[in-house]
Design an enzyme around this catalytic site. Structure first.
Site, short mmCIF file in Angstrom:
data_model
loop_
_atom_site.label_atom_id
_atom_site.label_comp_id
_atom_site.label_asym_id
_atom_site.label_seq_id
_atom_site.Cartn_x
_atom_site.Cartn_y
_atom_site.Cartn_z
N ASP A 115 41.91 42.95 40.59
CA ASP A 115 42.09 43.69 39.33
C ASP A 115 41.94 45.18 39.65
O ASP A 115 42.91 45.85 40.01
CB ASP A 115 41.04 43.16 38.35
CG ASP A 115 41.13 43.75 36.97
OD1 ASP A 115 41.95 44.66 36.75
OD2 ASP A 115 40.39 43.31 36.08
N ASP A 171 37.28 32.10 35.14
CA ASP A 171 36.45 31.71 34.00
C ASP A 171 36.34 32.80 32.95
O ASP A 171 36.71 33.95 33.19
CB ASP A 171 35.03 31.41 34.48
CG ASP A 171 34.28 32.70 34.83
OD1 ASP A 171 34.85 33.54 35.57
OD2 ASP A 171 33.15 32.89 34.34
P1 5GP Z 1 38.08 43.74 40.63
O1 5GP Z 1 36.87 44.15 41.41
O2 5GP Z 1 39.34 43.71 41.46
O3 5GP Z 1 38.24 44.58 39.38
O4 5GP Z 1 37.80 42.31 40.04
C1 5GP Z 1 37.79 41.23 40.82
C2 5GP Z 1 37.05 40.07 40.20
O5 5GP Z 1 36.95 40.20 38.78
C3 5GP Z 1 37.82 38.81 40.43
O6 5GP Z 1 37.44 38.20 41.65
C4 5GP Z 1 37.47 37.97 39.22
O7 5GP Z 1 36.27 37.28 39.46
C5 5GP Z 1 37.25 39.00 38.13
N1 5GP Z 1 38.47 39.17 37.31
C6 5GP Z 1 39.34 40.19 37.33
N2 5GP Z 1 40.34 40.01 36.43
C7 5GP Z 1 40.08 38.84 35.82
C8 5GP Z 1 40.75 38.08 34.80
O8 5GP Z 1 41.80 38.42 34.25
N3 5GP Z 1 40.17 36.90 34.45
C9 5GP Z 1 39.02 36.44 35.02
N4 5GP Z 1 38.56 35.28 34.58
N5 5GP Z 1 38.36 37.12 35.98
C10 5GP Z 1 38.88 38.31 36.38
#
Ligand code: 5GP
Length: 189
Positions: A115, A171
């Site tokens: 994300d 989740d």
């Molecule tokens: P980042 O550090 O890239 O922002 O987020 C990574 C983590 O956030 C992912 O491994 C996941 O656990 C959670 N995450 C990010 N986007 C989503 C989403 O749309 N749905 C869910 N359930 N988890 C997300």
């Protein structure tokens, strides 16, 4: 795509909180076969250690590893970047570290979704310090347009838009990991 098209019958218990199907179970499985074949080809001479990031990547790891025709090994890390909310905090906490010594190993991180990129960016630096021979990422989903940090992704299953999604390991407050497709979430987080 119409809400709840082909995955309808098995998800009646979750329907009130699910929006549309973002990726169907069939499309997920087809892509995972492709990814497995590519990884098999790329790592012929040096089977990687698959590092699964708990808990969201568990479904993906379980299916992906069975499509890789090499003697891969697996290990798990647990990190927390969200808590129960649906917005990233930018803070990454290591809840469980690897059991394996990764010095000199080929590492392939198996991640559910990228994300902001903050979690992976942190992990790549954290594991990179232990002297692996190589360290690459296989992400099932890449949310486009939100990256705060550029992370190198060797393999990506699907690029998806910015909505919050659940299912197939992902989740909301620990629910819906057991859905076999990926849906937008329209309930209260
Ligand atoms: P980042 O550090 O890239 O922002 O987020 C990574 C983590 O956030 C992912 O491994 C996941 O656990 C959670 N995450 C990010 N986007 C989503 C989403 O749309 N749905 C869910 N359930 N988890 C997300």
């Amino acid at each position: 795509m119409a809400p709840h098209s082909s995955d309808d019958l098995s998800t009646h218990w979750a329907r009130h909180e699910l929006g549309e199907v973002v990726i169907s179970a069939k499309d997920l499985q087809a892509k995972i076969v492709e990814l497995g074949q590519q990884i098999t080809k790329d790592y012929q001479d040096n089977p990687p250690l698959l590092v699964c990031v708990l808990k969201g990547a568990v479904n993906f790891l379980a299916d992906l590893m069975r499509e890789i025709e090499l003697p891969v090994t697996v290990d798990f890390m647990a990190v927390s970047s969200y808590g129960a909310a649906t917005k990233t905090s930018g803070v990454v906490q290591i809840l469980k570290d690897l059991d394996t010594d990764i010095a000199g190993r080929e590492i392939l991180i198996v991640e559910d979704i990228v994300d902001s990129g903050l979690t992976l960016d942190y992990l790549l630096r954290y594991l990179g310090e232990r002297g692996p021979k190589s360290i690459e990422v296989c992400a099932l989903l890449h949310k486009v347009g939100l990256q705060r940090v550029e992370v190198p992704l060797k393999y990506v299953g699907f690029a998806i838009p910015e909505a919050f999604v659940v299912g197939y390991g992902l989740d909301v407050a620990e629910r819906y990991r057991n859905l076999d497709a990926i849906y937008t979430f329209v309930g209260e987080a």
